[in-house]
Design a protein around this motif. Structure first.
Motif, PDB file in Angstrom:
ATOM      1  N   CYS A  51       8.192  83.942  47.729  1.00 52.02           N
ATOM      2  CA  CYS A  51       8.442  85.154  46.948  1.00 52.02           C
ATOM      3  C   CYS A  51       9.552  84.962  45.915  1.00 52.02           C
ATOM      4  N   LEU A  52      10.441  84.005  46.127  1.00 52.56           N
ATOM      5  CA  LEU A  52      11.502  83.769  45.139  1.00 52.56           C
ATOM      6  C   LEU A  52      10.953  83.156  43.859  1.00 52.56           C
ATOM      7  N   SER A  53       9.723  82.663  43.898  1.00 54.46           N
ATOM      8  CA  SER A  53       9.104  82.116  42.685  1.00 54.46           C
ATOM      9  C   SER A  53       8.852  83.212  41.658  1.00 54.46           C
ATOM     10  N   LYS A  54       8.857  84.457  42.087  1.00 51.84           N
ATOM     11  CA  LYS A  54       8.620  85.597  41.199  1.00 51.84           C
ATOM     12  C   LYS A  54       9.883  86.037  40.453  1.00 51.84           C
ATOM     13  N   LEU A  55      11.042  85.450  40.810  1.00 55.04           N
ATOM     14  CA  LEU A  55      12.285  85.808  40.119  1.00 55.04           C
ATOM     15  C   LEU A  55      12.297  85.233  38.713  1.00 55.04           C
ATOM     16  N   LEU A  56      12.689  86.059  37.762  1.00 56.76           N
ATOM     17  CA  LEU A  56      12.837  85.631  36.376  1.00 56.76           C
ATOM     18  C   LEU A  56      14.312  85.495  35.996  1.00 56.76           C
ATOM     19  N   ARG A  57      15.131  86.355  36.602  1.00 55.85           N
ATOM     20  CA  ARG A  57      16.550  86.400  36.232  1.00 55.85           C
ATOM     21  C   ARG A  57      17.353  86.873  37.432  1.00 55.85           C
ATOM     22  N   VAL A  58      18.485  86.224  37.661  1.00 51.53           N
ATOM     23  CA  VAL A  58      19.463  86.648  38.661  1.00 51.53           C
ATOM     24  C   VAL A  58      20.822  86.526  37.991  1.00 51.53           C
ATOM     25  N   LYS A  59      21.644  87.535  38.178  1.00 50.54           N
ATOM     26  CA  LYS A  59      22.980  87.488  37.582  1.00 50.54           C
ATOM     27  C   LYS A  59      23.919  88.278  38.469  1.00 50.54           C
ATOM     28  N   GLY A  60      25.087  87.699  38.723  1.00 52.75           N
ATOM     29  CA  GLY A  60      26.078  88.394  39.526  1.00 52.75           C
ATOM     30  C   GLY A  60      27.146  87.456  40.031  1.00 52.75           C
ATOM     31  N   PHE A  61      27.860  87.917  41.036  1.00 44.66           N
ATOM     32  CA  PHE A  61      28.900  87.078  41.636  1.00 44.66           C
ATOM     33  C   PHE A  61      28.626  86.943  43.121  1.00 44.66           C
ATOM     34  N   ALA A  62      29.122  85.830  43.670  1.00 45.47           N
ATOM     35  CA  ALA A  62      28.823  85.545  45.069  1.00 45.47           C
ATOM     36  C   ALA A  62      29.985  84.853  45.746  1.00 45.47           C
ATOM     37  N   TRP A  63      30.064  85.091  47.020  1.00 47.56           N
ATOM     38  CA  TRP A  63      30.979  84.367  47.902  1.00 47.56           C
ATOM     39  C   TRP A  63      30.193  83.157  48.380  1.00 47.56           C
ATOM     40  N   ILE A  64      30.630  81.982  47.968  1.00 48.28           N
ATOM     41  CA  ILE A  64      30.014  80.725  48.388  1.00 48.28           C
ATOM     42  C   ILE A  64      30.937  80.141  49.461  1.00 48.28           C
ATOM     43  N   ALA A  65      30.394  79.761  50.598  1.00 44.04           N
ATOM     44  CA  ALA A  65      31.195  79.419  51.779  1.00 44.04           C
ATOM     45  C   ALA A  65      32.433  78.552  51.517  1.00 44.04           C
ATOM     46  N   PRO A  66      32.348  77.383  50.888  1.00 44.29           N
ATOM     47  CA  PRO A  66      33.586  76.613  50.727  1.00 44.29           C
ATOM     48  C   PRO A  66      34.533  77.174  49.662  1.00 44.29           C
ATOM     49  N   TRP A  67      34.062  78.110  48.856  1.00 41.90           N
ATOM     50  CA  TRP A  67      34.867  78.643  47.754  1.00 41.90           C
ATOM     51  C   TRP A  67      35.627  79.872  48.237  1.00 41.90           C
ATOM     52  N   LEU A 120       7.365  91.341  41.977  1.00 43.17           N
ATOM     53  CA  LEU A 120       8.338  90.919  42.982  1.00 43.17           C
ATOM     54  C   LEU A 120       8.253  91.782  44.235  1.00 43.17           C
ATOM     55  N   ASP A 121       8.150  91.145  45.385  1.00 42.57           N
ATOM     56  CA  ASP A 121       8.220  91.824  46.674  1.00 42.57           C
ATOM     57  C   ASP A 121       9.704  91.883  47.046  1.00 42.57           C
ATOM     58  N   HIS A 122      10.323  93.030  46.820  1.00 40.67           N
ATOM     59  CA  HIS A 122      11.773  93.170  47.004  1.00 40.67           C
ATOM     60  C   HIS A 122      12.218  92.811  48.416  1.00 40.67           C
ATOM     61  N   GLU A 123      11.531  93.325  49.414  1.00 43.11           N
ATOM     62  CA  GLU A 123      11.953  93.083  50.794  1.00 43.11           C
ATOM     63  C   GLU A 123      11.811  91.617  51.184  1.00 43.11           C
ATOM     64  N   ALA A 124      10.738  90.975  50.766  1.00 38.75           N
ATOM     65  CA  ALA A 124      10.544  89.551  51.078  1.00 38.75           C
ATOM     66  C   ALA A 124      11.590  88.701  50.357  1.00 38.75           C
ATOM     67  N   ALA A 125      11.885  89.027  49.097  1.00 37.46           N
ATOM     68  CA  ALA A 125      12.900  88.275  48.347  1.00 37.46           C
ATOM     69  C   ALA A 125      14.273  88.479  48.969  1.00 37.46           C
TER      70      ALA A 125
END
Length: 168
Positions: A51-67, A120-125
């Motif tokens: 289902c992530l193959s249906k993503l066209l754009r993602v933008k934001g901020f994230a907590w990445i474990a080692p960071w 996009l299947d929101h719940e599956a993504a």
């Protein structure tokens, strides 16, 4: 002067692009960090699976474990994924505390990303992105253990900086 101007101006005579092309979005939020290798495998793979193959754009901020000091700025456009260091988390600034949305243990560390896709299947993504988060066991191991994770984003940045210095 466009011949279709009146059709565009009238209600219910125009099909919005969101409906015509099946474009939709959701916001992915989490209060635990992404595992960098799992996030890279999910969003950085070419082609992306499921289902992530249906993503066209993602933008934001994230907590990445080692960071633990800085936010990760996440951007996906088509097949290109980048995660770069962003501003420091307020939790790392002595005396800083934000009352709204402040976690007693982790402060302002969190994930907030807008995900836009076609058909996009929101719940599956959302479920696929949740699988990229640290497990309960990984969370319990703590930040010192997270430095042992393979971090493709750091490795790519390190290689880029080395190349910019002329391979030194």
């Amino acid at each position: 002067e466009h011949p279709q101007w009146l059709k565009e101006a009238r209600e219910h005579e125009h099909t919005p692009e969101t409906l015509e092309y099946g474009i939709s979005s959701f916001i992915f939020r989490a209060r635990r960090p992404f595992h960098p290798a799992r996030l890279h495998a999910a969003l950085g793979a070419r082609p992306r699976a499921g289902c992530l193959s249906k993503l066209l754009r993602v933008k934001g901020f994230a907590w990445i474990a080692p960071w633990s000091l800085r936010q990760g700025l996440v951007a996906l456009a088509g097949t290109q994924l980048t995660v770069t260091p962003g501003p420091v988390w307020l939790a790392t600034v002595k005396g800083a505390e934000v009352e709204e949305d402040w976690d007693p243990q982790h402060g302002d560390r969190k994930i907030e990303m807008v995900c836009i896709g076609q058909d996009l299947d929101h719940e599956a993504a959302r479920a696929e992105l949740e699988r990229c988060l640290l497990s309960d066991e990984e969370m319990a191991a703590g930040p010192k253990a997270w430095f042992g994770f393979v971090d493709p984003f750091f490795d790519a940045r390190d290689a880029e900086q080395t190349a910019a210095r002329g391979g030194q």
